[in-house]
Design a protein around this motif. Structure first.
Motif, mmCIF file in Angstrom:
data_model
loop_
_atom_site.group_PDB
_atom_site.id
_atom_site.type_symbol
_atom_site.label_atom_id
_atom_site.label_comp_id
_atom_site.label_asym_id
_atom_site.label_seq_id
_atom_site.Cartn_x
_atom_site.Cartn_y
_atom_site.Cartn_z
ATOM 1 N N THR A 12 -12.937 11.918 9.743
ATOM 2 C CA THR A 12 -13.570 11.465 10.985
ATOM 3 C C THR A 12 -13.763 9.951 10.983
ATOM 4 O O THR A 12 -13.533 9.279 11.998
ATOM 5 C CB THR A 12 -14.925 12.167 11.164
ATOM 6 O OG1 THR A 12 -14.726 13.586 11.194
ATOM 7 C CG2 THR A 12 -15.596 11.743 12.460
ATOM 8 N N ALA A 13 -14.190 9.406 9.851
ATOM 9 C CA ALA A 13 -14.403 7.959 9.765
ATOM 10 C C ALA A 13 -13.100 7.195 9.986
ATOM 11 O O ALA A 13 -13.070 6.168 10.688
ATOM 12 C CB ALA A 13 -14.994 7.599 8.401
ATOM 13 N N ILE A 14 -12.011 7.694 9.425
ATOM 14 C CA ILE A 14 -10.716 7.028 9.604
ATOM 15 C C ILE A 14 -10.281 7.076 11.063
ATOM 16 O O ILE A 14 -9.872 6.057 11.645
ATOM 17 C CB ILE A 14 -9.662 7.694 8.697
ATOM 18 C CG1 ILE A 14 -9.999 7.429 7.234
ATOM 19 C CG2 ILE A 14 -8.264 7.181 9.026
ATOM 20 C CD1 ILE A 14 -9.120 8.190 6.263
ATOM 21 N N ILE A 15 -10.386 8.264 11.675
ATOM 22 C CA ILE A 15 -9.980 8.395 13.074
ATOM 23 C C ILE A 15 -10.891 7.563 13.967
ATOM 24 O O ILE A 15 -10.429 6.917 14.935
ATOM 25 C CB ILE A 15 -9.997 9.874 13.501
ATOM 26 C CG1 ILE A 15 -8.982 10.670 12.679
ATOM 27 C CG2 ILE A 15 -9.686 10.015 14.982
ATOM 28 C CD1 ILE A 15 -7.558 10.184 12.801
ATOM 29 N N ALA A 16 -12.205 7.557 13.668
ATOM 30 C CA ALA A 16 -13.134 6.757 14.468
ATOM 31 C C ALA A 16 -12.789 5.273 14.373
ATOM 32 O O ALA A 16 -12.836 4.544 15.378
ATOM 33 C CB ALA A 16 -14.568 7.001 13.996
ATOM 34 N N LEU A 17 -12.434 4.813 13.184
ATOM 35 C CA LEU A 17 -12.043 3.412 13.020
ATOM 36 C C LEU A 17 -10.781 3.100 13.814
ATOM 37 O O LEU A 17 -10.690 2.048 14.466
ATOM 38 C CB LEU A 17 -11.828 3.122 11.530
ATOM 39 C CG LEU A 17 -11.423 1.685 11.176
ATOM 40 C CD1 LEU A 17 -12.504 0.704 11.613
ATOM 41 C CD2 LEU A 17 -11.153 1.559 9.686
#
Length: 460
Positions: A12-17
């Motif tokens: 999720t953090a990667i996609i959010a970034l």
């Protein structure tokens, strides 16, 4: 935190970034494009009015002002002014006093326009464009145009809201899909854990499901199954060791017991007692030798921690071993030679523990002489840039082909060697010591023709 949750959050953090970077970039580009488009329209409006005033014959300024006010493409709060060479207002698209005009367009700004030919700036909420307009007959003029990008700002605000909502929705979808994806990805591992929990010391042969044998999880299962095989072999070796050790210890103990019982059954003469005691002494000596061998094996199985390593010259060590063995066994014939003449001392020097290495060569040379009818052993010393090689060669009884891999097991003896004294411990100790020195030991043998044991030890 469970791995499933960690993977989902990291995903999720990667996609959010990625979404945040994309949204910010898209908004920035849209903002710059909108600004460039607005400034271009503002500049074009200024130049259009200048052309109408200067080049399209004399035009009534009131008519031009009316056209500016009524045009469909009029910009919000649009104002156009033209200044002559004396910085006097030649045309204004709106009714304003001189104080208001020079509040927005002071002399300093007009001077900058004349120097740079084109100037972009802002005043309060207005975008301002200054253009130098030149006519060959009528001279130079400064055209100033200002307006507020009201519609553009509204559109950018809507775009910003859309991007924010899209970002939040994308993150929410990513969280849900991340947990689903992580759960599916870790499902084989969960299955492996369930299978592993059923494995005990009594069913090590029960293998794990290796799946497609291609991905990382399948490779993990393959490696685990191979580890189970090694554990099973280790347990078999341990069971064999215990069985053989028990047998070797029981034989002299049984002999001791029977001899003592027989001697106690009736009165004996002093000579008969001495005979019994000599037999008891022999059996006791066998027990001591076996116990010392087992102790040596146990010590060799200890970790390397605490064992000191230093530079050892192998030729000197082997010559010392030769002297000790020949002093103990007058019938032993040990020949030592080099495969090549060493140019430097380092060629035949290794980093090791001298007493342990002497144990290796003593066992190998002693075996070579013991199992040869002529009691002869040949030792060859070789070397290269990386290692030293010691070969112990004999023309003895040899080793059966199907037993070559087992002779390094503790207390294992080849079938054709049982008539010779020994307990099957020496080669196990040799292999362990060589492993501790990060070397290798291997054997080539032909039944009834002899054997060659080769030890390879690195220089450092």
């Amino acid at each position: 935190m469970k791995i499933r949750t960690k993977i989902a959050l990291q995903f999720t953090a990667i996609i959010a970034l990625i979404l945040a970077t994309f949204s910010a970039s898209f908004y920035y580009i849209a903002q710059q494009n909108r600004k460039d488009e607005f400034i271009t329209r503002l500049r074009d409006r200024a130049l259009t009015d200048a052309n109408l005033l200067i080049k399209v014959g004399p035009i009534n300024t009131k008519l031009l002002k009316l056209i500016d006010q009524e045009t469909l493409s009029k910009l919000y709060a649009e104002k156009v002014l033209m200044f002559n060479a004396d910085n006097k207002v030649l045309y204004a698209s709106y009714n304003a006093d001189s104080l208001e005009i020079y509040y927005f367009y002071n002399l300093e700004l007009l001077k900058r326009v004349r120097e740079k030919k084109y100037v972009e700036t802002t005043k309060d909420s207005l975008d301002v464009v200054g253009v130098m307009y030149t006519d060959e007959e009528k001279g130079e003029f400064v055209v100033m145009a200002s307006a507020q990008d009201y519609m553009g700002k509204i559109q950018l605000e809507k775009l910003r809201e859309s991007l924010v909502y899209s970002f939040l929705f994308g993150v929410l979808i990513t969280i849900v899909l991340g947990f689903i994806f992580a759960g599916q990805s870790l499902k084989p591992i969960a299955g492996m854990n369930k299978e592993i929990s059923t494995i005990t010391a009594y069913n090590l042969r029960k293998p794990l499901n290796e799946g497609n044998r291609q991905d990382e999880i399948a490779q993990l299962a393959i490696n685990f199954n191979q580890m189970l095989e090694r554990l099973e072999e280790s347990f078999d070796l341990q069971r064999s060791f215990v069985s053989n050790a028990s047998h070797e210890l029981r034989t002299p103990l049984a002999g001791l017991k029977s001899e003592i019982q027989v001697s106690l059954e009736e009165e004996r003469t002093p000579d008969e007692y001495r005979k019994v005691l000599r037999s008891v002494l022999n059996d006791t000596q066998r027990l001591i030798q076996l116990t010392n061998g087992l102790l040596q094996l146990a010590q060799s199985e200890k970790k390397e921690r605490g064992i000191s390593f230093q530079e050892v010259r192998l030729d000197e060590l082997i010559f010392e071993t030769q002297e000790e063995l020949q002093n103990l066994h007058n019938d032993y014939q040990i020949n030592i030679d080099f495969d090549g003449i060493p140019d430097l001392e380092q060629d035949i020097t290794v980093l090791g523990n001298a007493p342990l290495l002497k144990t290796v060569f003593s066992n190998l040379i002693d075996n070579a002489c013991k199992y040869s009818s002529d009691k002869r052993a040949e030792v060859r010393i070789g070397f290269n840039d990386k290692s030293c090689t010691i070969r112990v060669i004999d023309k003895g009884i040899g080793i059966p082909e199907d037993e070559k891999q087992r002779i390094f097991e503790p207390l294992y003896r080849a079938k054709n060697a049982t008539s010779f004294r020994g307990y099957g411990i020496g080669l196990s100790v040799c292999r362990r010591i060589v492993d501790m020195h990060r070397g290798s030991i291997r054997v080539q043998s032909e039944l009834n023709k002899g054997s060659t044991f080769e030890v390879v030890l690195p220089h450092v």
